[in-house]
Scaffold this motif. Structure first.
Motif, PDB file in Angstrom:
ATOM      1  N   VAL A  43       0.796  -1.232   0.000  1.00 34.82           N
ATOM      2  CA  VAL A  43       0.000   0.000   0.000  1.00 34.82           C
ATOM      3  C   VAL A  43       0.825   1.277   0.000  1.00 34.82           C
ATOM      4  O   VAL A  43       0.423   2.291  -0.573  1.00 34.82           O
ATOM      5  CB  VAL A  43      -0.966  -0.013   1.212  1.00 34.82           C
ATOM      6  CG1 VAL A  43      -1.630   1.340   1.417  1.00 34.82           C
ATOM      7  CG2 VAL A  43      -2.008  -1.101   1.044  1.00 34.82           C
ATOM      8  N   ASN A  44       1.992   1.241   0.624  1.00 37.54           N
ATOM      9  CA  ASN A  44       2.714   2.502   0.837  1.00 37.54           C
ATOM     10  C   ASN A  44       3.078   3.203  -0.460  1.00 37.54           C
ATOM     11  O   ASN A  44       3.127   4.435  -0.510  1.00 37.54           O
ATOM     12  CB  ASN A  44       3.967   2.266   1.678  1.00 37.54           C
ATOM     13  CG  ASN A  44       4.597   3.568   2.146  1.00 37.54           C
ATOM     14  OD1 ASN A  44       3.917   4.422   2.704  1.00 37.54           O
ATOM     15  ND2 ASN A  44       5.877   3.723   1.900  1.00 37.54           N
ATOM     16  N   SER A  45       3.334   2.435  -1.528  1.00 35.90           N
ATOM     17  CA  SER A  45       3.685   3.067  -2.804  1.00 35.90           C
ATOM     18  C   SER A  45       2.538   3.904  -3.358  1.00 35.90           C
ATOM     19  O   SER A  45       2.768   4.842  -4.136  1.00 35.90           O
ATOM     20  CB  SER A  45       4.084   2.004  -3.830  1.00 35.90           C
ATOM     21  OG  SER A  45       3.013   1.101  -4.062  1.00 35.90           O
ATOM     22  N   GLU A  46       1.302   3.608  -2.941  1.00 38.34           N
ATOM     23  CA  GLU A  46       0.150   4.375  -3.423  1.00 38.34           C
ATOM     24  C   GLU A  46      -0.035   5.687  -2.666  1.00 38.34           C
ATOM     25  O   GLU A  46      -0.538   6.660  -3.225  1.00 38.34           O
ATOM     26  CB  GLU A  46      -1.123   3.540  -3.288  1.00 38.34           C
ATOM     27  CG  GLU A  46      -1.185   2.318  -4.173  1.00 38.34           C
ATOM     28  CD  GLU A  46      -2.521   1.620  -4.063  1.00 38.34           C
ATOM     29  OE1 GLU A  46      -3.558   2.300  -4.207  1.00 38.34           O
ATOM     30  OE2 GLU A  46      -2.535   0.407  -3.822  1.00 38.34           O
ATOM     31  N   ILE A  47       0.357   5.702  -1.389  1.00 35.23           N
ATOM     32  CA  ILE A  47       0.070   6.890  -0.568  1.00 35.23           C
ATOM     33  C   ILE A  47       1.320   7.617  -0.087  1.00 35.23           C
ATOM     34  O   ILE A  47       1.237   8.759   0.353  1.00 35.23           O
ATOM     35  CB  ILE A  47      -0.823   6.528   0.636  1.00 35.23           C
ATOM     36  CG1 ILE A  47      -0.156   5.461   1.514  1.00 35.23           C
ATOM     37  CG2 ILE A  47      -2.204   6.069   0.161  1.00 35.23           C
ATOM     38  CD1 ILE A  47      -0.922   5.164   2.792  1.00 35.23           C
TER      39      ILE A  47
END
Length: 468
Positions: A37-41
């Motif tokens: 998820v971190n790559s999206e936010i």
């Protein structure tokens, strides 16, 4: 078993106690979700994988022996990059800092470790925490997991986005003008700026006694559990309050009957989003159902004077950056930070002294307000989360709205405790926050009010960000 990444610290603690989940399982789940998820936010800029798993194994052994260090033993927590963590780069979100590993933990980090919490990641901030959104030349744009086209607010936007996205249920932010409460509002969290000095801070912030360190969580109970740990005194804090042996997790229990509550929809002549106004007004009426006497009143101090005093305090502090770094590198600053620092040079000594006088007058005005009212209710922010990458939202007539956050900074000036609690979603599905403030040292009352309100108006989190 429920998705461990979507549980609160209190819920995880219950599972650990019953042997139905372990800190190792939780840490692995959070790390796996972070990798997805971190790559999206772009909420976390440093993740300490092996040390966090080692800490989780140590915590698991304590729980198996029935000897946890605290209820948050084994719970993952992220730390805003403005807060020192031993061995991690003290970057301040800036290209100009040397990125040398910090040689000691800040007080809040040290206390969390002593409580057994797993300090596993560093969250993003605007450069030196200078603005109410989160992007920086060092790390780029951080996005709101409720809608990745929107900002998570700031400057603790990485912390807010991480908790909302299930990247650890606990986070440490800092708040010099609303930087815990603004992203808590934009991400649907509970976040509190306690009475100034209640949570020790070191090294001293560039913005001095405006700045506070505070918890950001999904619930008031989790904030209380964090405060139990991080409010312990530390001799490195020049302004620390005397030791308070309060158990905040116990003190937030109880009803709100017979409390006198002042509701202020506007602090001055500034626009308020119509949905923000509607949801916050509805929340104020809910406090009447909880047994409070709610009166719609006016803010006790003129907004233009308060705003000017804050701006002078803030920009006069930021101009120090121009002396700390060589002029040849000033072009590496966030352009907004550079402009703010240069603006700070324009204030005279008399301007600064006048702002200090105004601050004292404002503080007395709020003291008198809280002598009459147990609580203040207001919007946390005057707008909904706006486009990511922008410093300001669009205001009336298409012009930039420079008055989008008029509510939070007054309590940095006055040093009173103030929290944000979610009070609903807009038609676009974006969180809106209610600010709850009270008199000095009434941090537990603020959290109790947030807890009782949230029980009657729960915000159900989907697993964010939702895939399209």
């Amino acid at each position: 078993m429920s998705d461990l990444t979507q549980l609160t610290a209190a819920e995880l603690s219950k599972l650990y106690r019953k042997g139905k989940a372990s800190p190792v399982e939780t840490m692995k789940a959070v790390l796996a979700r972070t990798s997805r998820v971190n790559s999206e936010i772009n909420a976390l800029c440093h993740v300490d994988i092996e040390p966090s798993l080692k800490a989780a194994r140590e915590s698991e052994r304590r729980w198996q022996k029935g000897k946890p260090l605290s209820p948050i033993d084994g719970v993952p927590v992220s730390i805003k990059e403005l807060v020192r963590v031993k061995g991690w780069p003290a970057s301040m979100g800036s290209k100009l800092t040397d990125k040398a590993p910090a040689d000691a933990d800040a007080p809040a980090v040290a206390r969390l470790r002593e409580a057994g919490a797993i300090v596993f990641a560093q969250s993003t901030s605007s450069e030196y925490g200078h603005k109410g959104v989160t992007d920086s030349p060092l790390h780029g744009i951080t996005r709101n997991p409720w809608n990745t086209e929107r900002t998570p607010g700031g400057s603790s936007g990485g912390a807010g986005a991480a908790v909302a996205a299930g990247l650890g249920p606990l986070a440490i932010g800092t708040d010099g003008g609303g930087s815990v409460r603004i992203p808590s509002s934009f991400n649907g969290l509970v976040g509190i700026k306690a009475t100034f000095g209640r949570v020790p801070a070191w090294p001293p912030s560039m913005t001095g006694d405006l700045s506070n360190t505070g918890p950001m969580c999904r619930t008031a109970l989790d904030c209380a559990l964090m405060l139990n740990a991080i409010s312990q005194p530390d001799a490195r804090d020049a302004y620390g309050l005397p030791e308070d042996d309060a158990d905040y997790a116990k003190k937030i229990d109880g009803k709100l009957k017979k409390l006198k509550v002042g509701f202020v929809l506007r602090f001055g002549d500034h626009p308020v989003d119509i949905e923000v106004a509607a949801l916050v007004t509805k929340a104020a009426k809910q406090f009447e159902k909880l047994g409070c006497k709610v009166e719609e009143v006016e803010a006790p101090f003129p907004y233009p004077e308060a705003g000017r005093a804050f701006v002078i305090h803030w920009l006069a502090a930021l101009q120090r950056l121009l002396q700390l770094f060589p002029e040849s590198r000033h072009n590496e600053f966030d352009p907004n930070l550079l402009a703010s620092a240069k603006a700070g040079l324009r204030y005279s000594l008399q301007d600064v002294v006048n702002a200090q006088v105004t601050r004292r007058e404002l503080s007395i005005a709020w003291n008198l307000f809280f002598d009459k009212y147990d609580l203040l209710l207001s919007p946390t922010v005057a707008v909904q989360p706006f486009e990511a990458g922008k410093n300001l939202p669009e205001g009336p007539e298409g012009k930039a709205n420079i008055l989008w956050s008029p509510y939070t900074s007054q309590f940095n000036l006055s040093r009173h405790p103030a929290a944000s609690v979610p009070c609903g979603l807009s038609r676009q599905g974006l969180p809106i926050g209610l600010q709850i403030a009270s008199g000095h040292y009434k941090d537990a009352l603020v959290l109790r009010a947030a807890a009782r309100y949230a029980e009657t108006n729960p915000l159900k989190f989907p697993a964010l960000p939702e895939t399209k």
